[in-house]
Structure formats: structure tokens, C-alpha cells
Design a protein around this motif. Sequence first.
Motif, PDB file in Angstrom:
ATOM      1  N   ILE A 101      -8.894   3.964   5.777  1.00  0.00           N
ATOM      2  CA  ILE A 101      -8.470   2.543   6.087  1.00  0.00           C
ATOM      3  C   ILE A 101      -7.079   2.688   6.835  1.00  0.00           C
ATOM      4  O   ILE A 101      -6.403   1.778   7.402  1.00  0.00           O
ATOM      5  CB  ILE A 101      -8.250   1.877   4.998  1.00  0.00           C
ATOM      6  N   THR A 102      -6.128   3.844   6.342  1.00  0.00           N
ATOM      7  CA  THR A 102      -4.793   3.751   7.016  1.00  0.00           C
ATOM      8  C   THR A 102      -5.168   4.141   8.458  1.00  0.00           C
ATOM      9  O   THR A 102      -4.443   3.556   9.394  1.00  0.00           O
ATOM     10  CB  THR A 102      -4.007   4.937   6.511  1.00  0.00           C
ATOM     11  N   ALA A 103      -5.937   5.084   8.858  1.00  0.00           N
ATOM     12  CA  ALA A 103      -6.175   5.535  10.198  1.00  0.00           C
ATOM     13  C   ALA A 103      -6.699   4.338  11.201  1.00  0.00           C
ATOM     14  O   ALA A 103      -6.182   4.146  12.279  1.00  0.00           O
ATOM     15  CB  ALA A 103      -6.972   6.638  10.396  1.00  0.00           C
ATOM     16  N   ALA A 104      -7.798   3.528  10.447  1.00  0.00           N
ATOM     17  CA  ALA A 104      -8.306   2.547  11.286  1.00  0.00           C
ATOM     18  C   ALA A 104      -7.248   1.403  11.277  1.00  0.00           C
ATOM     19  O   ALA A 104      -7.172   0.579  12.452  1.00  0.00           O
ATOM     20  CB  ALA A 104      -9.449   1.990  10.411  1.00  0.00           C
ATOM     21  N   GLY A 105      -6.554   1.112  10.322  1.00  0.00           N
ATOM     22  CA  GLY A 105      -5.331   0.061  10.362  1.00  0.00           C
ATOM     23  C   GLY A 105      -4.292   0.518  11.225  1.00  0.00           C
ATOM     24  O   GLY A 105      -3.705  -0.552  12.141  1.00  0.00           O
ATOM     25  N   VAL A 106      -3.808   1.598  11.556  1.00  0.00           N
ATOM     26  CA  VAL A 106      -2.662   1.953  12.337  1.00  0.00           C
ATOM     27  C   VAL A 106      -3.373   1.980  13.761  1.00  0.00           C
ATOM     28  O   VAL A 106      -2.483   1.179  14.705  1.00  0.00           O
ATOM     29  CB  VAL A 106      -2.211   3.637  12.279  1.00  0.00           C
ATOM     30  N   ALA A 128      -6.628  -2.528   2.088  1.00  0.00           N
ATOM     31  CA  ALA A 128      -6.873  -2.296   3.800  1.00  0.00           C
ATOM     32  C   ALA A 128      -5.846  -2.724   4.480  1.00  0.00           C
ATOM     33  O   ALA A 128      -5.862  -2.475   5.787  1.00  0.00           O
ATOM     34  CB  ALA A 128      -8.209  -2.859   3.755  1.00  0.00           C
ATOM     35  N   ASP A 129      -5.247  -3.940   4.313  1.00  0.00           N
ATOM     36  CA  ASP A 129      -4.265  -4.847   5.023  1.00  0.00           C
ATOM     37  C   ASP A 129      -2.927  -4.423   4.823  1.00  0.00           C
ATOM     38  O   ASP A 129      -1.878  -4.782   5.537  1.00  0.00           O
ATOM     39  CB  ASP A 129      -4.521  -6.059   5.229  1.00  0.00           C
ATOM     40  N   LEU A 130      -2.704  -3.385   3.845  1.00  0.00           N
ATOM     41  CA  LEU A 130      -1.240  -3.069   3.657  1.00  0.00           C
ATOM     42  C   LEU A 130      -0.391  -2.480   4.861  1.00  0.00           C
ATOM     43  O   LEU A 130       0.513  -2.756   5.209  1.00  0.00           O
ATOM     44  CB  LEU A 130      -1.020  -2.271   2.322  1.00  0.00           C
ATOM     45  N   VAL A 131      -1.011  -1.565   5.510  1.00  0.00           N
ATOM     46  CA  VAL A 131      -0.461  -0.686   6.308  1.00  0.00           C
ATOM     47  C   VAL A 131      -0.274  -1.669   7.713  1.00  0.00           C
ATOM     48  O   VAL A 131       0.632  -1.763   8.487  1.00  0.00           O
ATOM     49  CB  VAL A 131      -1.164   0.699   6.773  1.00  0.00           C
TER      50      VAL A 131
END
Length: 262
Positions: A161-166, A80-83
Amino acid sequence: MNGIARDSVVEFFDRKFVYVFIALTTLASAVAVLSQPEIHVRMDGGLDAAPMADWLRNPVTKGLSLFLWFMVFLSVLATADLVPQMLTRGRADFYLSKPISRTSLLLSKVFGIWCVYGATLVICGLMLYILTVLRQGLFDWGAFYLFAFNLVIFFIWLSVITAAGVISRSGGMAILVAAVIWAAQALLSFREGIVNLGGSKSLGRVLDVFYYVLPKPGEIGELADALALGHAVASWQPVYSSLLFAAVGLIVAVVVFKRQSY
């Protein structure tokens, strides 16, 4: 792209998550090898024997399904925190200095994460399945549906999680968004019962819209279980609608990433 994929492999081992997956697989394998289930069944009139028949037909397949589900859950937490970490100042400058477009950079990162953690999921699952088959002798080719569909489920969650992380640049927010979507899709599976309990037709239409828009990884998991146990599938709608949501999520992530400044 190959460099980003290699970075994902190095990152996977540097963060020590490999030991978590090894420990989980070892524990599950020990339980499967050392246990010898004894099942006593009493059939009464009116008892729906179908679910019990599935367990009796191949408990190894059912156990593998549960194990892979938990592996996907851990993989989502681990990634979850990688991007968001890639987008922090300093690291973002490093990646953006490379001769690669932002679209290729983000998609390569997502592809690398999916490959590394997906491969780990498959390897750990195969180790458990081989050991339990050798112990209990209940091999079934249908179990490989579970691997394929859990890779699809992981891809769907990874897009979320990528969209939310970006957008948020926060791993915690990415996990929160994934948790909200998981709760929503679980609740929406009971939308007909909610409407029957007193909801209006307008509420039913709203719930239907959310049901068809949001991803349905839970239903995809049930579909995988059905195929693995040799049952027919009534509808593939949960799969293609969820993949469409994942594609839209990645498109949104790319658009937002291209407009962000660092």
C-alpha cells in the motif's frame, strides 16, 4: 526519524482507530471467555482426521490465528491512506522542509506505521490469548509463531500500500491494489488445478511466474498455523519471496517519491 515515529503514535490516537481495536479485542475476549465448546466427533472410515485433530489439539491457537488475521486486515485498511495524506500539498511541504532526506522520510514513516500498528496487534493478541488460556487452559508456546508471522504479513501489505500510495497519491487506489494482489495470490494457489482443467503449458508457465513474483501472505499465514500446531514446514519459499517483493516495493516507492515535485 524519532519525530516521524512519534507523529505516527499521535496520528494513531487522533484518528480514533485505537477504539476500534479495543472494541474488537473486547468482543473477541468476551466470546472466548463466555463460550465453552462441546465437540462431538464421530470417526468414519476414510475420514481425514488431521484437520480435526488440529482443532482438538488447541482450539485457542486456531482462534488466535483468525483474530490476528482480522487485525492485520483492519490495520491495512486503517493505514492505506496515511502515506498519500503525507504527500498532499501543504503537508508534504511541511515534511520536506525538515533536514531529512526523502528516503529517510518515507522509510521512517513506514517504520513508524509498522511499529505502532504492529505493537497494537501484538498487545491485543496477547490480551486475548492470556484470557482464553486462563479460561480454557490450553497454553502452547507455538502460538507465538502467529505473532511473529503476522507482523511479517503486515509488513508485506504495508509495503504494497505504500508503493501504491506513493505512485497514485490515493488511499483508495492503495486499497484496490492490495485487494487485486490478495485475489491474485489466492487464485494462483490453485494454478496447478487450473492448468489440469485444460490450460496449456504456456499458461502454466505464465501462472508460475506470477506465483513466484507476487507476495503470498495467505501461504505465510498457513505456514504460521503449521508451526504453531507443531507441524513441519516443507518450504520457506513463500516467506523469502514475499519479503523480496516487499523490499522491491519499498525501493520503487522511494525512487518515485524522490522524483515527485510538490
